[in-house]
Design an enzyme around this catalytic site. Structure first.
Site, short mmCIF file in Angstrom:
data_model
loop_
_atom_site.label_atom_id
_atom_site.label_comp_id
_atom_site.label_asym_id
_atom_site.label_seq_id
_atom_site.Cartn_x
_atom_site.Cartn_y
_atom_site.Cartn_z
N THR A 14 20.00 30.49 39.24
CA THR A 14 18.74 29.89 39.69
C THR A 14 18.01 30.82 40.65
OG1 THR A 14 19.80 27.76 39.48
CG2 THR A 14 17.76 27.81 40.73
N LYS A 98 25.99 31.99 52.27
CA LYS A 98 26.31 31.40 53.59
C LYS A 98 27.79 31.33 53.88
CE LYS A 98 25.66 28.01 50.50
NZ LYS A 98 24.71 27.53 49.56
N GLU A 122 17.99 35.76 55.04
CA GLU A 122 17.06 34.64 55.27
C GLU A 122 17.34 33.47 54.32
OE1 GLU A 122 14.27 34.76 57.82
OE2 GLU A 122 14.99 32.76 57.38
N ILE A 129 12.88 28.07 54.12
CA ILE A 129 12.33 28.00 55.48
C ILE A 129 12.61 29.32 56.20
CG2 ILE A 129 12.39 26.80 57.71
CD1 ILE A 129 13.54 24.36 56.32
N LYS A 198 26.18 27.10 57.31
CA LYS A 198 24.82 27.45 57.72
C LYS A 198 24.65 27.34 59.23
CE LYS A 198 22.84 26.02 53.27
NZ LYS A 198 22.34 24.88 52.50
N1 HSE Z 1 23.79 23.05 48.07
C1 HSE Z 1 22.76 23.30 49.03
C2 HSE Z 1 22.00 22.02 49.32
C3 HSE Z 1 21.75 24.32 48.60
O1 HSE Z 1 22.25 20.98 48.70
O2 HSE Z 1 21.17 22.06 50.20
C4 HSE Z 1 22.25 25.72 48.66
O3 HSE Z 1 22.55 26.11 49.97
#
Ligand code: HSE
Length: 422
Positions: A14, A98, A122, A129, A198
């Protein structure tokens, strides 16, 4: 015209597809190789030249022509070895990984500095964002001491749907999986791992300290019930999966992910479905919130491409590119255990309809130095039981856990204990 900057893409899922489609429009960039897992897979991507595709990612990291490697496959291996090899071969890195940053960040940043290369990421935190570059550059003059964020779109989607449809976690998860919003194995998202990776990296760059991912407290959303949503609403709150990080004057860091009752008056209460948001508090800026799409093909590509262009703009112009974007801290934060923290709590208690039950709960709380902000029992059910909802004032986690044990020992069932935004 300046020489074209040569890019190798590892991963064409993706995010990789979005990056390919976006980068096509930049004349100073040339994608010279793309590594994929299955080279025979049919891909409907306009302008994709099959001659630059390979199923051997080492053909990218060992290719002397390539200036920047974009790693978009995720996971620890082979991503760690590919990135390390690329750095040793003189390439700059852009990654959306991440998990790798949270678990092996120290190693790859050290290696990058030894080889005078940069790693930009980023896209790894909150997708589209812009948060890493702002924190590292325009907010660099701040002492940021508090972060409160919604960093996982899947869980925010599930919680929003549960709230709107008054539906159970299991039903909404099933629907989200059918619609492709949640993965077949949703563990990484619903148990809070994704958000923990994250917030660990975000806390590390805002506090200038290494954050031990093993010491990040983590609780997912699987225990949240439609009844908790309803009770929270009645009391003026929404339930969100919040990733937070705090640092005190002594350098003690409290970094965690757990569901939280957030006041309907706060911005985060209104961040719904797959949208992400990051609220930072610091001096001199005060409080700011950035929100936007936390995932998806083009939002994530926006961040990856921004990083690629930032590096590309400096290659050949200076020997030490993007100094502000480099990792300059080595000391580890002293990580506070959740048991050492102080919080407000929502407690849902299932009790038998006996005289004095609420009195006893009040006494247990008082004995544990817990002051109650509110206590609600709406009615008695046909089976002669009642649900009692309590909101506490600020209390020590240790005391709260002790009180929960005593409340249960007294014959009640604690349905849920959820921390409340302070
Ligand atoms: N799996 C993550 C989410 C997106 O649902 O926000 C990728 O970091």
């Amino acid at each position: 015209m300046d020489k074209k900057i040569k890019i190798g893409l590892i991963g064409l899922g993706t995010v990789g597809s979005g990056v390919f489609k976006t980068l096509k429009n930049f004349e100073n960039i040339e994608i010279v190789k793309i590594a994929v897992k299955n080279i025979n897979k049919k891909r409907d991507i306009e302008g994709l030249d099959s001659s630059i595709m390979t199923d051997d990612a080492y053909k990218i990291v060992n290719n002397p022509e390539i200036d920047i490697v974009a790693e978009l496959i995720g996971g620890i291996e082979p991503a760690f070895d590919l990135i390390s090899t690329a750095i040793k071969n003189g390439k700059h890195i852009v990654t959306a990984n991440k998990e790798l940053l949270a678990k092996r960040g120290e190693d790859i940043f050290k290696l990058a500095e030894e080889h005078n290369r940069v790693i930009l990421y980023e896209a790894a935190i909150a997708g589209g964002i812009p948060i890493i570059m702002p924190v590292k550059t325009i907010l660099a003059g701040n002492k940021i001491t508090h972060i409160e964020a919604i960093l996982n779109g899947t869980t925010n989607y599930i919680l929003t749907k549960m709230d709107v449809q008054k539906a159970s976690y299991a039903d909404v998860l099933k629907e989200a999986q059918e619609l492709g919003y949640a993965e077949a194995d949703p563990t990484g998202d619903v148990e809070g791992f994704d958000a923990a990776y994250k917030i660990a990296t975000l806390a590390s760059i805002t506090f200038h300290k290494r954050i031990d991912i093993q010491k990040v407290y983590r609780e997912g959303i699987t225990k949240i019930r439609a009844k908790d949503m309803e009770a929270a609403n009645d009391l003026g709150y929404k339930i969100k999966l919040i990733a937070s990080a705090d640092i005190d004057e002594n350098g003690n860091a409290d970094v965690r992910v757990h569901p939280m009752l957030v006041s309907k008056k706060s911005t985060l209460a209104h961040i719904d479905y797959v949208t992400n948001a990051v609220m930072l508090k610091g001096h001199p800026v005060g409080s700011i919130t950035l929100s936007g799409p936390g995932a998806g093909e083009f939002p994530t590509a926006s961040s990856v491409v921004g990083d690629i262009l930032a590096i590309a703009a400096e290659i050949g112009k200076t020997d030490y590119i993007l100094p502000m974007m480099r990792c300059k801290h080595n000391s580890a934060a002293n990580m506070l255990d959740i048991s050492e923290t102080t919080n407000k709590y929502y407690i849902s208690i299932h009790a038998k309809n006996n005289k004095g039950v609420i009195g006893k709960i009040g006494t247990i709380c008082a004995d544990n130095d817990i002051s109650l902000a509110s206590i609600v029992q709406k009615c008695v059910s046909d089976d002669n039981t009642a649900d009692i909802t309590v909101i506490t004032e600020l209390v020590k986690e240790k005391n709260m856990q002790n009180a929960i044990r005593l409340i249960e020992a007294d014959g009640n069932k604690v349905n849920n204990l959820i921390r409340v935004q302070v």
